[in-house]
Design a protein around this motif. Structure first.
Motif, PDB file in Angstrom:
ATOM      1  N   THR A  43      81.976  22.479  -1.552  1.00 33.62           N
ATOM      2  CA  THR A  43      81.437  21.392  -0.734  1.00 33.62           C
ATOM      3  C   THR A  43      82.511  20.832   0.183  1.00 33.62           C
ATOM      4  O   THR A  43      82.255  20.531   1.349  1.00 33.62           O
ATOM      5  CB  THR A  43      80.878  20.268  -1.634  1.00 33.62           C
ATOM      6  OG1 THR A  43      79.955  20.826  -2.557  1.00 33.62           O
ATOM      7  CG2 THR A  43      80.171  19.218  -0.796  1.00 33.62           C
ATOM      8  N   LYS A  44      83.728  20.741  -0.343  1.00 36.30           N
ATOM      9  CA  LYS A  44      84.845  20.248   0.444  1.00 36.30           C
ATOM     10  C   LYS A  44      85.083  21.142   1.660  1.00 36.30           C
ATOM     11  O   LYS A  44      85.263  20.668   2.772  1.00 36.30           O
ATOM     12  CB  LYS A  44      86.096  20.204  -0.429  1.00 36.30           C
ATOM     13  CG  LYS A  44      87.039  19.110  -0.036  1.00 36.30           C
ATOM     14  CD  LYS A  44      88.166  19.004  -1.026  1.00 36.30           C
ATOM     15  CE  LYS A  44      89.351  18.358  -0.323  1.00 36.30           C
ATOM     16  NZ  LYS A  44      90.541  18.346  -1.142  1.00 36.30           N
ATOM     17  N   SER A  45      85.062  22.458   1.440  1.00 43.18           N
ATOM     18  CA  SER A  45      85.320  23.352   2.563  1.00 43.18           C
ATOM     19  C   SER A  45      84.136  23.368   3.520  1.00 43.18           C
ATOM     20  O   SER A  45      84.305  23.471   4.729  1.00 43.18           O
ATOM     21  CB  SER A  45      85.687  24.757   2.080  1.00 43.18           C
ATOM     22  OG  SER A  45      84.561  25.454   1.650  1.00 43.18           O
ATOM     23  N   LEU A  46      82.941  23.234   2.972  1.00 44.20           N
ATOM     24  CA  LEU A  46      81.770  23.192   3.853  1.00 44.20           C
ATOM     25  C   LEU A  46      81.804  21.982   4.772  1.00 44.20           C
ATOM     26  O   LEU A  46      81.487  22.074   5.957  1.00 44.20           O
ATOM     27  CB  LEU A  46      80.493  23.242   2.987  1.00 44.20           C
ATOM     28  CG  LEU A  46      79.434  22.163   3.008  1.00 44.20           C
ATOM     29  CD1 LEU A  46      78.554  22.326   4.216  1.00 44.20           C
ATOM     30  CD2 LEU A  46      78.576  22.274   1.768  1.00 44.20           C
ATOM     31  N   ILE A  47      82.259  20.840   4.259  1.00 47.83           N
ATOM     32  CA  ILE A  47      82.355  19.637   5.084  1.00 47.83           C
ATOM     33  C   ILE A  47      83.420  19.807   6.165  1.00 47.83           C
ATOM     34  O   ILE A  47      83.190  19.460   7.325  1.00 47.83           O
ATOM     35  CB  ILE A  47      82.648  18.392   4.214  1.00 47.83           C
ATOM     36  CG1 ILE A  47      81.418  18.052   3.372  1.00 47.83           C
ATOM     37  CG2 ILE A  47      83.033  17.192   5.091  1.00 47.83           C
ATOM     38  CD1 ILE A  47      81.657  16.996   2.310  1.00 47.83           C
ATOM     39  N   ILE A  78      75.840  28.321  -7.393  1.00 45.76           N
ATOM     40  CA  ILE A  78      75.838  27.004  -6.773  1.00 45.76           C
ATOM     41  C   ILE A  78      74.547  26.244  -7.096  1.00 45.76           C
ATOM     42  O   ILE A  78      73.454  26.778  -6.964  1.00 45.76           O
ATOM     43  CB  ILE A  78      75.950  27.146  -5.237  1.00 45.76           C
ATOM     44  CG1 ILE A  78      77.074  28.099  -4.883  1.00 45.76           C
ATOM     45  CG2 ILE A  78      76.034  25.788  -4.567  1.00 45.76           C
ATOM     46  CD1 ILE A  78      78.343  27.519  -4.460  1.00 45.76           C
ATOM     47  N   VAL A  79      74.714  25.013  -7.510  1.00 54.21           N
ATOM     48  CA  VAL A  79      73.553  24.168  -7.815  1.00 54.21           C
ATOM     49  C   VAL A  79      73.369  23.149  -6.689  1.00 54.21           C
ATOM     50  O   VAL A  79      74.287  22.400  -6.360  1.00 54.21           O
ATOM     51  CB  VAL A  79      73.764  23.432  -9.158  1.00 54.21           C
ATOM     52  CG1 VAL A  79      72.586  22.530  -9.479  1.00 54.21           C
ATOM     53  CG2 VAL A  79      74.016  24.431 -10.286  1.00 54.21           C
ATOM     54  N   ASP A  80      72.176  23.150  -6.090  1.00 48.96           N
ATOM     55  CA  ASP A  80      71.888  22.282  -4.945  1.00 48.96           C
ATOM     56  C   ASP A  80      72.267  20.824  -5.203  1.00 48.96           C
ATOM     57  O   ASP A  80      72.906  20.181  -4.386  1.00 48.96           O
ATOM     58  CB  ASP A  80      70.383  22.296  -4.608  1.00 48.96           C
ATOM     59  CG  ASP A  80      69.883  23.676  -4.224  1.00 48.96           C
ATOM     60  OD1 ASP A  80      70.639  24.649  -4.376  1.00 48.96           O
ATOM     61  OD2 ASP A  80      68.731  23.772  -3.776  1.00 48.96           O
ATOM     62  N   VAL A 107      75.969  20.106  -5.092  1.00 41.37           N
ATOM     63  CA  VAL A 107      76.496  20.123  -3.732  1.00 41.37           C
ATOM     64  C   VAL A 107      76.158  18.802  -3.044  1.00 41.37           C
ATOM     65  O   VAL A 107      77.002  18.172  -2.421  1.00 41.37           O
ATOM     66  CB  VAL A 107      75.923  21.307  -2.917  1.00 41.37           C
ATOM     67  CG1 VAL A 107      76.341  21.222  -1.455  1.00 41.37           C
ATOM     68  CG2 VAL A 107      76.371  22.636  -3.518  1.00 41.37           C
ATOM     69  N   GLN A 108      74.913  18.375  -3.205  1.00 39.48           N
ATOM     70  CA  GLN A 108      74.474  17.121  -2.596  1.00 39.48           C
ATOM     71  C   GLN A 108      75.302  15.939  -3.112  1.00 39.48           C
ATOM     72  O   GLN A 108      75.744  15.090  -2.346  1.00 39.48           O
ATOM     73  CB  GLN A 108      72.987  16.902  -2.904  1.00 39.48           C
ATOM     74  CG  GLN A 108      72.400  15.632  -2.284  1.00 39.48           C
ATOM     75  CD  GLN A 108      72.251  15.744  -0.772  1.00 39.48           C
ATOM     76  OE1 GLN A 108      71.478  16.548  -0.267  1.00 39.48           O
ATOM     77  NE2 GLN A 108      73.018  14.946  -0.032  1.00 39.48           N
ATOM     78  N   MET A 109      75.537  15.929  -4.409  1.00 40.82           N
ATOM     79  CA  MET A 109      76.285  14.837  -5.022  1.00 40.82           C
ATOM     80  C   MET A 109      77.718  14.774  -4.490  1.00 40.82           C
ATOM     81  O   MET A 109      78.183  13.733  -4.055  1.00 40.82           O
ATOM     82  CB  MET A 109      76.292  15.015  -6.540  1.00 40.82           C
ATOM     83  CG  MET A 109      76.912  13.867  -7.293  1.00 40.82           C
ATOM     84  SD  MET A 109      77.085  14.290  -9.048  1.00 40.82           S
ATOM     85  CE  MET A 109      78.548  15.316  -9.002  1.00 40.82           C
ATOM     86  N   TYR A 110      78.373  15.934  -4.487  1.00 40.29           N
ATOM     87  CA  TYR A 110      79.748  15.976  -3.978  1.00 40.29           C
ATOM     88  C   TYR A 110      79.781  15.687  -2.486  1.00 40.29           C
ATOM     89  O   TYR A 110      80.701  15.074  -1.982  1.00 40.29           O
ATOM     90  CB  TYR A 110      80.395  17.332  -4.271  1.00 40.29           C
ATOM     91  CG  TYR A 110      80.751  17.517  -5.710  1.00 40.29           C
ATOM     92  CD1 TYR A 110      81.552  16.586  -6.366  1.00 40.29           C
ATOM     93  CD2 TYR A 110      80.295  18.607  -6.435  1.00 40.29           C
ATOM     94  CE1 TYR A 110      81.885  16.745  -7.697  1.00 40.29           C
ATOM     95  CE2 TYR A 110      80.622  18.772  -7.779  1.00 40.29           C
ATOM     96  CZ  TYR A 110      81.424  17.836  -8.397  1.00 40.29           C
ATOM     97  OH  TYR A 110      81.750  17.990  -9.704  1.00 40.29           O
ATOM     98  N   PHE A 111      78.753  16.157  -1.804  1.00 36.09           N
ATOM     99  CA  PHE A 111      78.697  15.941  -0.359  1.00 36.09           C
ATOM    100  C   PHE A 111      78.728  14.445  -0.055  1.00 36.09           C
ATOM    101  O   PHE A 111      79.477  13.988   0.807  1.00 36.09           O
ATOM    102  CB  PHE A 111      77.433  16.579   0.231  1.00 36.09           C
ATOM    103  CG  PHE A 111      77.363  16.469   1.723  1.00 36.09           C
ATOM    104  CD1 PHE A 111      78.013  17.402   2.511  1.00 36.09           C
ATOM    105  CD2 PHE A 111      76.680  15.434   2.331  1.00 36.09           C
ATOM    106  CE1 PHE A 111      77.984  17.307   3.897  1.00 36.09           C
ATOM    107  CE2 PHE A 111      76.647  15.326   3.709  1.00 36.09           C
ATOM    108  CZ  PHE A 111      77.292  16.267   4.489  1.00 36.09           C
TER     109      PHE A 111
END
Ligand SMILES: [Zn+2]
Length: 113
Positions: free
Chosen positions: A7-11, A39-41, A44-48
């Motif tokens: 998630t960090k790299s995606l951001i 990956i659990v949706d 990802v949302q939470m970390y995002f």
């Protein structure tokens, strides 16, 4: 914790892309996730929500697109989407092996303004 790193790299990718385009706010991020990836949706949302705080990605909507896993039958070579249960070829009943389709995790598109 796997999702934290991705998630960090995606951001950081999304923010870079949006900046390049001269945008000041990211509104939507479309993600492609293969069914075989771990990956659990929700994670990802939470970390995002946590990691994006203070960046132009904060508040963006995450849209998850799931890609079904594709298997290749070892006996007849037929390629098919993995059934809900098991790995059996619908044509001949032998086992299929993963083809690589279904393990993806990448950004398909970013909407920004
Ligand atoms: Zn087969």
């Amino acid at each position: 914790m796997h999702e934290y790193a991705v998630t960090k790299s995606l951001i950081s990718i999304a923010v870079q892309e949006a900046r390049k385009a001269g945008a000041s706010k990211i509104t939507d991020i479309k993600l492609v996730i293969g069914d075989l990836s771990t990956i659990v949706d929700e994670s990802v949302q939470m970390y995002f929500d946590i990691i994006s705080e203070g960046t132009i990605a904060n508040g963006a909507r995450l849209i998850f697109k799931r890609v079904p896993a594709e298997l290749c039958c070892k006996a007849c070579g037929h390629r098919f989407n993995k059934p809900r249960q098991g790995f059996t070829c619908p044509l001949c009943g032998h086992y299929g092996v993963p083809t690589g389709v279904g393990k993806e995790f990448y950004i398909e598109s970013i909407e920004a303004e």
